[in-house]
Design a protein around this motif. Sequence first.
Motif, PDB file in Angstrom:
ATOM      1  N   PHE A   1      12.671  13.006  -1.485  1.00 44.26           N
ATOM      2  CA  PHE A   1      12.167  11.605  -0.914  1.00 44.26           C
ATOM      3  C   PHE A   1      10.697  11.730  -0.285  1.00 44.26           C
ATOM      4  O   PHE A   1      10.346  12.528   0.505  1.00 44.26           O
ATOM      5  N   VAL A   2       9.751  10.852  -0.750  1.00 43.23           N
ATOM      6  CA  VAL A   2       8.508  10.931  -0.206  1.00 43.23           C
ATOM      7  C   VAL A   2       8.045   9.619   0.556  1.00 43.23           C
ATOM      8  O   VAL A   2       8.155   8.505  -0.038  1.00 43.23           O
ATOM      9  N   LEU A   3       7.970   9.882   1.839  1.00 42.34           N
ATOM     10  CA  LEU A   3       7.934   8.934   2.659  1.00 42.34           C
ATOM     11  C   LEU A   3       6.268   8.758   3.178  1.00 42.34           C
ATOM     12  O   LEU A   3       5.729   9.704   3.414  1.00 42.34           O
ATOM     13  N   PRO A   4       5.886   7.544   3.532  1.00 37.76           N
ATOM     14  CA  PRO A   4       4.701   7.389   4.444  1.00 37.76           C
ATOM     15  C   PRO A   4       4.605   8.335   5.630  1.00 37.76           C
ATOM     16  O   PRO A   4       5.614   8.878   6.194  1.00 37.76           O
ATOM     17  N   GLY A   5       3.201   8.346   6.171  1.00 37.11           N
ATOM     18  CA  GLY A   5       3.270   9.202   7.348  1.00 37.11           C
ATOM     19  C   GLY A   5       3.659   8.775   8.746  1.00 37.11           C
ATOM     20  O   GLY A   5       3.577   9.395   9.722  1.00 37.11           O
ATOM     21  N   SER A   6       3.612   7.395   8.808  1.00 36.60           N
ATOM     22  CA  SER A   6       3.764   6.524  10.162  1.00 36.60           C
ATOM     23  C   SER A   6       5.228   6.731  10.378  1.00 36.60           C
ATOM     24  O   SER A   6       6.381   6.836   9.956  1.00 36.60           O
ATOM     25  N   PRO A   7       5.501   7.150  12.128  1.00 34.39           N
ATOM     26  CA  PRO A   7       6.565   7.234  12.573  1.00 34.39           C
ATOM     27  C   PRO A   7       7.617   5.924  12.094  1.00 34.39           C
ATOM     28  O   PRO A   7       8.908   6.311  12.151  1.00 34.39           O
ATOM     29  N   GLY A   8       6.958   5.041  12.314  1.00 34.58           N
ATOM     30  CA  GLY A   8       7.809   3.571  11.859  1.00 34.58           C
ATOM     31  C   GLY A   8       8.555   3.887  10.401  1.00 34.58           C
ATOM     32  O   GLY A   8       9.665   3.386  10.297  1.00 34.58           O
ATOM     33  N   ALA A   9       7.595   4.169   9.671  1.00 30.82           N
ATOM     34  CA  ALA A   9       8.135   4.184   8.138  1.00 30.82           C
ATOM     35  C   ALA A   9       9.113   5.211   8.035  1.00 30.82           C
ATOM     36  O   ALA A   9      10.144   5.287   7.327  1.00 30.82           O
ATOM     37  N   VAL A  10       9.034   6.453   8.729  1.00 28.05           N
ATOM     38  CA  VAL A  10      10.027   7.533   8.694  1.00 28.05           C
ATOM     39  C   VAL A  10      11.412   7.214   9.007  1.00 28.05           C
ATOM     40  O   VAL A  10      12.079   7.508   8.572  1.00 28.05           O
ATOM     41  N   LYS A  11      10.944   6.280  10.191  1.00 30.10           N
ATOM     42  CA  LYS A  11      12.427   5.903  10.900  1.00 30.10           C
ATOM     43  C   LYS A  11      13.296   4.806  10.080  1.00 30.10           C
ATOM     44  O   LYS A  11      14.242   4.836   9.906  1.00 30.10           O
ATOM     45  N   LEU A  12      12.432   4.176   9.241  1.00 28.92           N
ATOM     46  CA  LEU A  12      12.752   3.083   8.310  1.00 28.92           C
ATOM     47  C   LEU A  12      13.344   3.751   7.280  1.00 28.92           C
ATOM     48  O   LEU A  12      14.562   3.315   6.843  1.00 28.92           O
ATOM     49  N   GLY A  13      12.602   4.598   6.600  1.00 28.46           N
ATOM     50  CA  GLY A  13      13.461   5.424   5.381  1.00 28.46           C
ATOM     51  C   GLY A  13      14.564   6.045   5.663  1.00 28.46           C
ATOM     52  O   GLY A  13      15.504   6.187   5.033  1.00 28.46           O
ATOM     53  N   TRP A  14      14.693   6.943   6.860  1.00 30.38           N
ATOM     54  CA  TRP A  14      15.803   7.421   7.129  1.00 30.38           C
ATOM     55  C   TRP A  14      16.963   6.682   7.599  1.00 30.38           C
ATOM     56  O   TRP A  14      18.107   6.680   7.303  1.00 30.38           O
ATOM     57  N   GLU A  15      16.777   5.736   8.465  1.00 26.89           N
ATOM     58  CA  GLU A  15      17.774   4.747   9.078  1.00 26.89           C
ATOM     59  C   GLU A  15      18.445   3.958   8.155  1.00 26.89           C
ATOM     60  O   GLU A  15      19.552   3.650   8.106  1.00 26.89           O
ATOM     61  N   LYS A  16      17.433   3.458   7.135  1.00 27.29           N
ATOM     62  CA  LYS A  16      18.159   2.294   6.384  1.00 27.29           C
ATOM     63  C   LYS A  16      18.539   2.766   5.066  1.00 27.29           C
ATOM     64  O   LYS A  16      19.373   1.896   4.184  1.00 27.29           O
ATOM     65  N   LEU A  17      17.744   3.921   4.607  1.00 29.15           N
ATOM     66  CA  LEU A  17      18.129   4.295   3.021  1.00 29.15           C
ATOM     67  C   LEU A  17      18.673   5.813   3.072  1.00 29.15           C
ATOM     68  O   LEU A  17      19.902   5.898   2.496  1.00 29.15           O
ATOM     69  N   ILE A  18      17.858   6.717   3.580  1.00 29.57           N
ATOM     70  CA  ILE A  18      18.229   8.295   3.301  1.00 29.57           C
ATOM     71  C   ILE A  18      19.675   8.670   3.951  1.00 29.57           C
ATOM     72  O   ILE A  18      20.472   9.074   3.216  1.00 29.57           O
ATOM     73  N   SER A  19      19.800   8.321   5.302  1.00 27.64           N
ATOM     74  CA  SER A  19      20.867   8.784   6.028  1.00 27.64           C
ATOM     75  C   SER A  19      22.138   8.326   5.336  1.00 27.64           C
ATOM     76  O   SER A  19      22.984   9.093   5.425  1.00 27.64           O
ATOM     77  N   HIS A  20      22.071   6.958   4.986  1.00 31.44           N
ATOM     78  CA  HIS A  20      23.264   6.624   4.222  1.00 31.44           C
ATOM     79  C   HIS A  20      23.607   7.179   2.699  1.00 31.44           C
ATOM     80  O   HIS A  20      24.871   7.492   2.352  1.00 31.44           O
ATOM     81  N   GLN A  21      22.599   7.563   2.124  1.00 30.24           N
ATOM     82  CA  GLN A  21      22.737   8.289   0.786  1.00 30.24           C
ATOM     83  C   GLN A  21      23.061   9.569   0.761  1.00 30.24           C
ATOM     84  O   GLN A  21      23.760  10.268   0.022  1.00 30.24           O
ATOM     85  N   LEU A  22      22.652  10.234   1.881  1.00 31.09           N
ATOM     86  CA  LEU A  22      22.974  11.594   1.969  1.00 31.09           C
ATOM     87  C   LEU A  22      24.323  11.965   2.928  1.00 31.09           C
ATOM     88  O   LEU A  22      24.842  12.966   3.146  1.00 31.09           O
ATOM     89  N   ASP A  23      24.891  10.672   3.120  1.00 27.59           N
ATOM     90  CA  ASP A  23      26.314  10.675   3.899  1.00 27.59           C
ATOM     91  C   ASP A  23      27.402  10.436   2.921  1.00 27.59           C
ATOM     92  O   ASP A  23      27.514   9.487   2.390  1.00 27.59           O
TER      93      ASP A  23
ATOM     94  N   GLN B   1       0.690  -1.089  -0.172  1.00 29.84           N
ATOM     95  CA  GLN B   1       0.240  -0.066  -0.202  1.00 29.84           C
ATOM     96  C   GLN B   1       0.769   1.383  -0.005  1.00 29.84           C
ATOM     97  O   GLN B   1       0.437   2.495  -0.038  1.00 29.84           O
ATOM     98  N   SER B   2       2.193   1.098   0.216  1.00 31.62           N
ATOM     99  CA  SER B   2       2.916   2.334   0.410  1.00 31.62           C
ATOM    100  C   SER B   2       3.452   2.585  -1.128  1.00 31.62           C
ATOM    101  O   SER B   2       4.260   1.843  -1.728  1.00 31.62           O
ATOM    102  N   ARG B   3       3.176   3.925  -1.560  1.00 35.52           N
ATOM    103  CA  ARG B   3       3.807   4.348  -2.880  1.00 35.52           C
ATOM    104  C   ARG B   3       4.646   5.511  -2.631  1.00 35.52           C
ATOM    105  O   ARG B   3       4.803   6.394  -3.507  1.00 35.52           O
ATOM    106  N   THR B   4       5.603   5.071  -1.803  1.00 36.49           N
ATOM    107  CA  THR B   4       6.672   6.013  -1.536  1.00 36.49           C
ATOM    108  C   THR B   4       7.617   5.854  -2.792  1.00 36.49           C
ATOM    109  O   THR B   4       7.552   5.135  -3.686  1.00 36.49           O
TER     110      THR B   4
END
Length: 175
Positions: free
Chosen positions: A135-157, A121-124
């Motif tokens: 980066f277009v993330l879902p609205g749940s805190p868990g999804a935000v944490k996952l998107g940042w910690e597993k993907l975005i933070s590494h690619q912006l580093d 159901q996630s159309r990120t």
Amino acid sequence: MNRSNQRSLIPVNIAVLTISDTRTEKDDKSGNAIVNKLIEAGHRLAEKTIVADDLYQIRAVVSAWIANADIQVVITTGGTGVSGRDGSPEAIAPLLDKTLDGFGEMFRALSYENIGTSTLQSRTLAGVANGTYIFVLPGSPGAVKLGWEKLISHQLDYRTRPCNLAEMMPRLLEQ
């Protein structure tokens, strides 16, 4: 993830947009989580705002940010589901010059480990517009944490090896 100690973090300017018909600054858990995580990582918050889940309000804010040379990254949260009001992908996709299809694919694969088939159901999505990563993330805190910690933070580093999106920033507007 492989980070080399021989390189230093190069902070980027990130704008955060919460897309919601009900959230306010006081109860914006997902938007505030992104802000906290990007600051903890050493990046800079350029702007943060909340807009209703309305195609034109979303486009107006994101368009202004991608036109602003001081903003290098936009992260949105919310509006990626399938309800009638969820319209973040439809609002943002037409603004993109290039899409990063792997972002949505990887997000859903990682999300599957936590929420199973509900991740379909996630159309990120993610992409580049006028030299700005979005980066277009879902609205749940868990999804935000996952998107940042597993993907975005590494690619912006800039230290992430073998390659990362941060090191491509100077080349995004090449002709």
